[in-house]
Design an enzyme around this catalytic site. Structure first.
Site: not given
Ligand code: ATP
Length: 281
Positions: A57-59, A61-62, A280-281
């Protein structure tokens, strides 16, 4: 002693309560918690416990948060490393770091290994990536594959890895007995953003009863990390203004500031992509 095993790196344990939204992903990792807690129950009929799962998943997102929560809920130690740490390593160092990590995790099993940004080491082999030594990256990847294949059925170490680019990963990583499960961790929708706000508002001293629905609606496209950032930034803005508590306006100012930051970041990424295409080009 048992007590010591449980305070690996973190003393306050992360739990599922800390992870807002992500219902589907949480459900899937609950099974992993269960594997770690009762391995015998699952292997009694001849089944094999999975060795790894990929969090995609995207950066922000937890993904890291969820992996820590799995370790917290199962009350097992959490060992982690980041793929990006390996990019500029000398030959041989990456592979030996991987070997050490797995040894430690096996010694303390049941346990969790978390590999963040696995794409930095797990990109498809043979494709040049213009960063660091390719040989070293391949050595590190090969060591990782060797370690995962070397697990016995009763090792009881589960490897979670995170990436935002599952499409670039070497297919060997996804083969049966390695990261054969993928768990999607998406950007939150408006309802999930509200839940994330609620988690991160807890430690904040707010002036009025905040309309959390309103904040959730003001933040489309924000990740959990962005929302955590908004709450923190709002508290700092209010403190700078010598306020006794954080107001709605402070939150809106924080949202503006984060939006500004995101726009800047996107501009840099777009410029970088353009450069790569030109190259790349
Ligand atoms: P990356 O891909 O950048 O490493 P990641 O997906 O691992 O990111 P985390 O490092 O888990 O993301 O998220 C960073 C912080 O954002 C967490 O420590 C938390 O404080 C908050 N956070 C992100 N997603 C959630 C969520 N679903 N619920 C609560 N807090 C969240």
């Amino acid at each position: 002693s048992k007590a010591k095993l449980f305070d690996e790196k973190t003393d306050t344990r992360t739990s599922f309560k800390d992870v807002a939204g992500l219902e589907g992903a949480k459900e899937e990792v609950e099974e992993i918690v269960s594997f770690l807690k009762n391995p015998d129950k699952y292997t009694s009929l001849g089944g094999k416990i999975p060795k790894g799962a990929l969090l995609v998943g995207p950066p922000g997102t937890g993904k890291t948060l969820l992996a820590k929560a799995v370790a917290g809920e199962a009350k097992v130690p959490f060992f982690s490393l980041s793929g990006s740490d390996f990019v500029e390593m000398f030959v041989g160092v990456g592979a030996s770091r991987v070997r050490d990590l797995f040894k430690q995790a096996k010694d303390k099993s049941p346990s969790i290994i978390f590999i963040d940004e696995i794409d930095a080491i797990g990109r498809a082999r043979g494709k040049n990536n213009f960063t660091g030594s390719n040989d070293e990256r391949e050595n590190t990847l090969n060591q990782l594959l060797t370690e995962m294949d070397g697990f016995g059925t009763n090792t009881n170490v589960i490897v979670l890895a995170a990436t935002n680019r599952a499409d670039v990963l070497d297919k060997a990583l996804m083969r049966a007995g390695r990261f054969d499960r993928q768990i999607y961790v998406d950007l939150p929708d408006v309802r999930e953003r509200k839940e994330i706000f609620e988690v991160h508002l807890k430690p904040i001293k707010t002036a009025e009863t905040l309309d959390v629905d309103f904040l959730a609606k003001q933040t489309p496209g924000f990740s959990g990390a962005d929302i955590a950032n908004v709450c923190n930034e709002a508290a700092l803005i209010a403190a700078r203004k010598e306020r006794k508590a954080v107001t709605k306006q402070d939150f809106l100012d924080a949202v503006d500031r984060i939006v500004g930051g995101l726009e800047k970041k996107n501009k840099i990424i777009t410029a970088r992509e353009k450069k790569t295409i030109a190259f790349h080009e």
